[in-house]
Design a protein around this motif. Structure first.
Motif, PDB file in Angstrom:
ATOM      1  N   VAL A   1       0.815  -1.222   0.000  1.00 12.72           N
ATOM      2  CA  VAL A   1       0.000   0.000   0.000  1.00 12.72           C
ATOM      3  C   VAL A   1       0.850   1.274   0.000  1.00 12.72           C
ATOM      4  CG1 VAL A   1      -1.960  -1.138   1.075  1.00 12.72           C
ATOM      5  CG2 VAL A   1      -0.246  -0.050   2.535  1.00 12.72           C
ATOM      6  N   HIS A   2       2.156   1.136  -0.260  1.00 13.43           N
ATOM      7  CA  HIS A   2       3.046   2.288  -0.441  1.00 13.43           C
ATOM      8  C   HIS A   2       3.140   3.162   0.820  1.00 13.43           C
ATOM      9  CE1 HIS A   2       2.682   1.170  -4.656  1.00 13.43           C
ATOM     10  NE2 HIS A   2       1.386   1.266  -4.529  1.00 13.43           N
ATOM     11  N   LEU A   3       3.265   2.521   1.990  1.00 15.03           N
ATOM     12  CA  LEU A   3       3.420   3.245   3.245  1.00 15.03           C
ATOM     13  C   LEU A   3       4.644   2.724   3.991  1.00 15.03           C
ATOM     14  CD1 LEU A   3      -0.234   3.322   4.661  1.00 15.03           C
ATOM     15  CD2 LEU A   3       1.006   5.228   3.627  1.00 15.03           C
ATOM     16  N   GLU A   4       5.157   3.554   4.894  1.00 18.54           N
ATOM     17  CA  GLU A   4       6.213   3.089   5.789  1.00 18.54           C
ATOM     18  C   GLU A   4       5.614   2.075   6.776  1.00 18.54           C
ATOM     19  OE1 GLU A   4       9.385   3.811   5.675  1.00 18.54           O
ATOM     20  OE2 GLU A   4       9.187   5.238   4.010  1.00 18.54           O
ATOM     21  N   GLU A   5       6.436   1.114   7.209  1.00 17.12           N
ATOM     22  CA  GLU A   5       5.942   0.084   8.122  1.00 17.12           C
ATOM     23  C   GLU A   5       5.380   0.682   9.410  1.00 17.12           C
ATOM     24  OE1 GLU A   5       8.491  -3.293   8.809  1.00 17.12           O
ATOM     25  OE2 GLU A   5       9.367  -3.119   6.792  1.00 17.12           O
ATOM     26  N   ASN A   6       6.083   1.653   9.989  1.00 15.52           N
ATOM     27  CA  ASN A   6       5.616   2.255  11.237  1.00 15.52           C
ATOM     28  C   ASN A   6       4.291   2.974  11.054  1.00 15.52           C
ATOM     29  OD1 ASN A   6       7.673   1.355  12.883  1.00 15.52           O
ATOM     30  ND2 ASN A   6       8.945   3.180  12.583  1.00 15.52           N
ATOM     31  N   GLU A   7       4.110   3.607   9.902  1.00 18.67           N
ATOM     32  CA  GLU A   7       2.862   4.321   9.645  1.00 18.67           C
ATOM     33  C   GLU A   7       1.691   3.342   9.559  1.00 18.67           C
ATOM     34  OE1 GLU A   7       1.082   7.710   6.562  1.00 18.67           O
ATOM     35  OE2 GLU A   7       3.000   6.726   6.148  1.00 18.67           O
ATOM     36  N   LEU A   8       1.894   2.241   8.840  1.00 19.07           N
ATOM     37  CA  LEU A   8       0.826   1.246   8.726  1.00 19.07           C
ATOM     38  C   LEU A   8       0.561   0.586  10.082  1.00 19.07           C
ATOM     39  CD1 LEU A   8      -1.145  -0.254   6.892  1.00 19.07           C
ATOM     40  CD2 LEU A   8       0.677  -1.908   6.403  1.00 19.07           C
ATOM     41  N   LYS A   9       1.614   0.344  10.856  1.00 19.71           N
ATOM     42  CA  LYS A   9       1.444  -0.255  12.181  1.00 19.71           C
ATOM     43  C   LYS A   9       0.611   0.640  13.080  1.00 19.71           C
ATOM     44  CE  LYS A   9       4.951  -0.579  15.057  1.00 19.71           C
ATOM     45  NZ  LYS A   9       6.204  -1.078  15.689  1.00 19.71           N
ATOM     46  N   HIS A  10       0.829   1.945  12.990  1.00 19.67           N
ATOM     47  CA  HIS A  10       0.056   2.874  13.811  1.00 19.67           C
ATOM     48  C   HIS A  10      -1.423   2.833  13.432  1.00 19.67           C
ATOM     49  CE1 HIS A  10       3.890   5.431  14.662  1.00 19.67           C
ATOM     50  NE2 HIS A  10       3.761   4.413  15.480  1.00 19.67           N
ATOM     51  N   PHE A  11      -1.727   2.718  12.142  1.00 23.33           N
ATOM     52  CA  PHE A  11      -3.116   2.574  11.719  1.00 23.33           C
ATOM     53  C   PHE A  11      -3.724   1.316  12.341  1.00 23.33           C
ATOM     54  CE2 PHE A  11      -2.004   5.271   7.904  1.00 23.33           C
ATOM     55  CZ  PHE A  11      -2.911   6.280   8.174  1.00 23.33           C
ATOM     56  N   ALA A  12      -2.954   0.233  12.343  1.00 22.05           N
ATOM     57  CA  ALA A  12      -3.444  -1.030  12.905  1.00 22.05           C
ATOM     58  C   ALA A  12      -3.643  -0.922  14.419  1.00 22.05           C
ATOM     59  CB  ALA A  12      -2.472  -2.157  12.575  1.00 22.05           C
ATOM     60  N   GLN A  13      -2.685  -0.292  15.105  1.00 23.09           N
ATOM     61  CA  GLN A  13      -2.789  -0.144  16.554  1.00 23.09           C
ATOM     62  C   GLN A  13      -3.990   0.693  16.959  1.00 23.09           C
ATOM     63  OE1 GLN A  13       1.153   1.468  17.158  1.00 23.09           O
ATOM     64  NE2 GLN A  13       1.962  -0.488  17.935  1.00 23.09           N
ATOM     65  N   ARG A  14      -4.333   1.669  16.148  1.00 25.83           N
ATOM     66  CA  ARG A  14      -5.490   2.524  16.449  1.00 25.83           C
ATOM     67  C   ARG A  14      -6.807   1.904  15.992  1.00 25.83           C
ATOM     68  NH1 ARG A  14      -1.921   6.684  14.462  1.00 25.83           N
ATOM     69  NH2 ARG A  14      -3.067   6.722  12.500  1.00 25.83           N
ATOM     70  N   GLY A  15      -6.740   0.732  15.396  1.00 29.46           N
ATOM     71  CA  GLY A  15      -7.958   0.065  14.953  1.00 29.46           C
ATOM     72  C   GLY A  15      -8.566   0.654  13.701  1.00 29.46           C
TER      73      GLY A  15
END
Length: 237
Positions: A15-29
């Motif tokens: 999805v063309h994102l940094e890993e940390n950025e995508l992880k934050h989306f996942a952590q926030r639900g």
């Protein structure tokens, strides 16, 4: 339709994102994901659907950044000349769509796409468009909507193309700016990567060029394709 599971690294690249950025989306639900040990796992289909919504909800700055990343990837893959204008055909353009409401637009645009003979399942496409609009509107402001199936299914189409319809009157389509929508692009893509590129390119042309004004003025399908091609060339410079 793929139900493949991707780890965080694979999903971020997809999805063309940094890993940390995508992880934050996942952590926030904000995106459906499963925590497994130290890694996050994402269902391919749900990830695709989220990526589409996230891209359409981005502001112009966010769109430019996503577009820049995609163009860098294209250059590395020797696809720098890729453009959306080549995906439009005169037979799937209608400059006088008659529908007066959202349901009619979805049906008319499905019929318009089917006119090109490249849609395998028109009824299935229509149902997917309805499901996508029920989840969230694809109207992005500037008088434009980017119609597409909720879950990307490469087997709906023989090959990738874009159908374009200009409605006779503005339609209330759920745009965040509250304005009516008149320009409808139905994205029919056989490839998820290409699908996101199309979404990003059309959205950036709507927000960053005078494409909508040019399309308001065109009188033929050929003129519409020329306007898209010219705006795309000007933006890429």
């Amino acid at each position: 339709m793929s139900r493949e599971i991707l780890n965080l690294k694979q999903a971020a690249e997809h999805v063309h994102l940094e890993e940390n950025e995508l992880k934050h989306f996942a952590q926030r639900g904000e995106i459906e994901a499963m925590k497994r040990g130290d890694d996050w796992l994402f269902e391919h289909r749900a990830l695709d659907e989220w990526a589409q919504r996230n891209l359409l909800a981005a502001n112009e700055k966010g769109l430019r950044e996503q577009h820049r990343v995609m163009m860098d990837e294209n250059r590395r893959a020797d696809r720098a000349s890729w453009g959306v204008a080549d995906l439009f055909y005169a037979e799937t353009i209608d400059l006088a769509v008659q529908a007066k409401a959202k349901a009619g637009i979805l049906r008319d645009m499905t019929d318009l796409a089917d006119r090109g003979g490249k849609v395998y399942d028109p009824d299935g496409l229509f149902k997917e468009l309805e499901a996508r609009e029920a989840a969230a509107s694809t109207a992005i402001g500037e008088g434009m909507a980017l119609l597409h199936p909720r879950f990307h299914d490469p087997y709906l189409f023989e090959e990738s193309f874009i159908a374009y319809g200009r409605s006779v009157r503005p339609i209330f389509f759920g745009a965040a700016d509250g304005e009516g929508t008149r320009h409808f692009f139905l994205i029919c893509s056989t490839n998820h990567e290409e699908h996101l590129h199309i979404l990003a390119r059309l959205a950036i042309l709507a927000h960053g060029t005078d494409l909508m004004e040019r399309l308001d003025a065109v009188e033929t399908s050929e003129d519409a394709i020329a306007a898209i091609r010219d705006c795309e060339a000007e933006y890429r410079k």
